[in-house]
Design a protein around this motif. Structure first.
Motif, PDB file in Angstrom:
ATOM      1  N   HIS A  19       0.803  -1.223   0.000  1.00  0.00           N
ATOM      2  CA  HIS A  19       0.000   0.000   0.000  1.00  0.00           C
ATOM      3  C   HIS A  19       0.839   1.278   0.000  1.00  0.00           C
ATOM      4  N   GLU A  20       2.013   1.232   0.619  1.00  0.00           N
ATOM      5  CA  GLU A  20       2.851   2.429   0.708  1.00  0.00           C
ATOM      6  C   GLU A  20       3.945   2.462  -0.372  1.00  0.00           C
ATOM      7  N   HIS A  21       3.906   1.503  -1.278  1.00  0.00           N
ATOM      8  CA  HIS A  21       4.863   1.431  -2.397  1.00  0.00           C
ATOM      9  C   HIS A  21       6.313   1.464  -1.919  1.00  0.00           C
ATOM     10  N   LYS A  22       6.584   0.695  -0.859  1.00  0.00           N
ATOM     11  CA  LYS A  22       7.944   0.633  -0.306  1.00  0.00           C
ATOM     12  C   LYS A  22       8.599  -0.721  -0.554  1.00  0.00           C
ATOM     13  N   GLN A  23       8.001  -1.522  -1.439  1.00  0.00           N
ATOM     14  CA  GLN A  23       8.513  -2.873  -1.723  1.00  0.00           C
ATOM     15  C   GLN A  23       8.481  -3.763  -0.479  1.00  0.00           C
ATOM     16  N   THR A  24       7.530  -3.481   0.435  1.00  0.00           N
ATOM     17  CA  THR A  24       7.351  -4.306   1.630  1.00  0.00           C
ATOM     18  C   THR A  24       5.861  -4.530   1.872  1.00  0.00           C
ATOM     19  N   VAL A  25       5.554  -5.668   2.491  1.00  0.00           N
ATOM     20  CA  VAL A  25       4.191  -5.954   2.945  1.00  0.00           C
ATOM     21  C   VAL A  25       4.271  -6.537   4.347  1.00  0.00           C
ATOM     22  N   GLU A  26       3.160  -6.464   5.069  1.00  0.00           N
ATOM     23  CA  GLU A  26       3.103  -7.062   6.391  1.00  0.00           C
ATOM     24  C   GLU A  26       3.103  -8.582   6.242  1.00  0.00           C
ATOM     25  N   VAL A  27       3.692  -9.249   7.224  1.00  0.00           N
ATOM     26  CA  VAL A  27       3.780 -10.711   7.205  1.00  0.00           C
ATOM     27  C   VAL A  27       2.397 -11.348   7.043  1.00  0.00           C
ATOM     28  N   GLY A  28       1.387 -10.768   7.663  1.00  0.00           N
ATOM     29  CA  GLY A  28       0.035 -11.316   7.603  1.00  0.00           C
ATOM     30  C   GLY A  28      -0.552 -11.378   6.205  1.00  0.00           C
ATOM     31  N   GLU A  29       0.022 -10.650   5.257  1.00  0.00           N
ATOM     32  CA  GLU A  29      -0.482 -10.636   3.883  1.00  0.00           C
ATOM     33  C   GLU A  29       0.111 -11.746   3.025  1.00  0.00           C
ATOM     34  N   THR A  57      12.205  -6.693  10.920  1.00  0.00           N
ATOM     35  CA  THR A  57      11.198  -5.694  11.302  1.00  0.00           C
ATOM     36  C   THR A  57       9.776  -6.259  11.282  1.00  0.00           C
ATOM     37  N   GLY A  58       9.624  -7.531  10.869  1.00  0.00           N
ATOM     38  CA  GLY A  58       8.289  -8.126  10.799  1.00  0.00           C
ATOM     39  C   GLY A  58       7.606  -7.900   9.463  1.00  0.00           C
ATOM     40  N   PHE A  59       8.346  -7.392   8.504  1.00  0.00           N
ATOM     41  CA  PHE A  59       7.807  -7.186   7.164  1.00  0.00           C
ATOM     42  C   PHE A  59       8.471  -8.166   6.198  1.00  0.00           C
ATOM     43  N   VAL A  60       7.888  -8.272   5.026  1.00  0.00           N
ATOM     44  CA  VAL A  60       8.489  -9.082   3.974  1.00  0.00           C
ATOM     45  C   VAL A  60       8.778  -8.135   2.812  1.00  0.00           C
ATOM     46  N   ARG A  61      10.025  -8.149   2.376  1.00  0.00           N
ATOM     47  CA  ARG A  61      10.444  -7.318   1.249  1.00  0.00           C
ATOM     48  C   ARG A  61      10.273  -8.121  -0.040  1.00  0.00           C
ATOM     49  N   LEU A  62       9.911  -7.440  -1.108  1.00  0.00           N
ATOM     50  CA  LEU A  62       9.752  -8.101  -2.405  1.00  0.00           C
ATOM     51  C   LEU A  62      11.032  -8.841  -2.778  1.00  0.00           C
ATOM     52  N   GLU A  63      12.177  -8.214  -2.564  1.00  0.00           N
ATOM     53  CA  GLU A  63      13.445  -8.853  -2.936  1.00  0.00           C
ATOM     54  C   GLU A  63      13.703 -10.127  -2.128  1.00  0.00           C
TER      55      GLU A  63
END
Length: 152
Positions: A19-29, A57-63
């Motif tokens: 949603h924030e176009h940072k190449q990251t999403v929350e783990v729950g997604e 950080t609890g996020f998943v990066r696209l890379e």
């Protein structure tokens, strides 16, 4: 599927939740993203994938997700059950052979057994499956909607 096509699909699915176009999403997604790509791991398998791709950080990066999901897609792991078997499963639940199930019936079946669905998972599925005009699940239509088509 070739790796380049897999990476394109993964990137597109990921972008829906970034949603924030940072190449990251929350783990729950991640589970939803993986399922949108036609892969249906068990909860244990999903946790293994998350453990592999989650950053501190609890996020998943696209890379971080791309190499793992590219491998999963190109190896065709976690493929869905074929449509005919899925349809047979619904027909077993439809004891009166009506061609549909009430949301309450489906909820009961989904929340029992060895790997019960969470309330959120049940609600998400019902929001897609329940016919808004009749308030029942016409499972033949639902199966057709759920089946992964490699030719899309």
């Amino acid at each position: 599927m070739m790796a380049s096509e897999a990476q394109k699909r993964i990137t597109e699915a990921f972008a829906v939740f970034d949603h924030e176009h940072k190449q990251t999403v929350e783990v729950g997604e991640i589970g939803t993203i993986i399922r949108s790509l036609g892969c249906f791991p068990t909860e244990a398998e999903l946790h293994d994938i998350i453990a592999e791709v989650e950053d501190p950080t609890g996020f998943v990066r696209l890379e971080g997700l791309l190499p793992t999901m590219t491998k999963i897609l190109t190896e065709q792991r976690f493929r869905p059950i074929p449509a005919d078997l899925l349809l047979q499963a619904f027909e077993v639940l439809d004891k009166k052979k009506k061609g549909y199930l009430a949301p309450e019936e489906l909820t009961n079946y989904m929340t029992q057994g060895d790997e019960p669905f969470t309330q959120l998972e049940v609600e998400e599925m019902l929001s897609a499956a329940v016919d808004p005009n009749t308030n029942v699940v016409y499972y033949r239509d639902f199966v057709n909607m759920m089946v992964w088509d490699d030719h899309k």
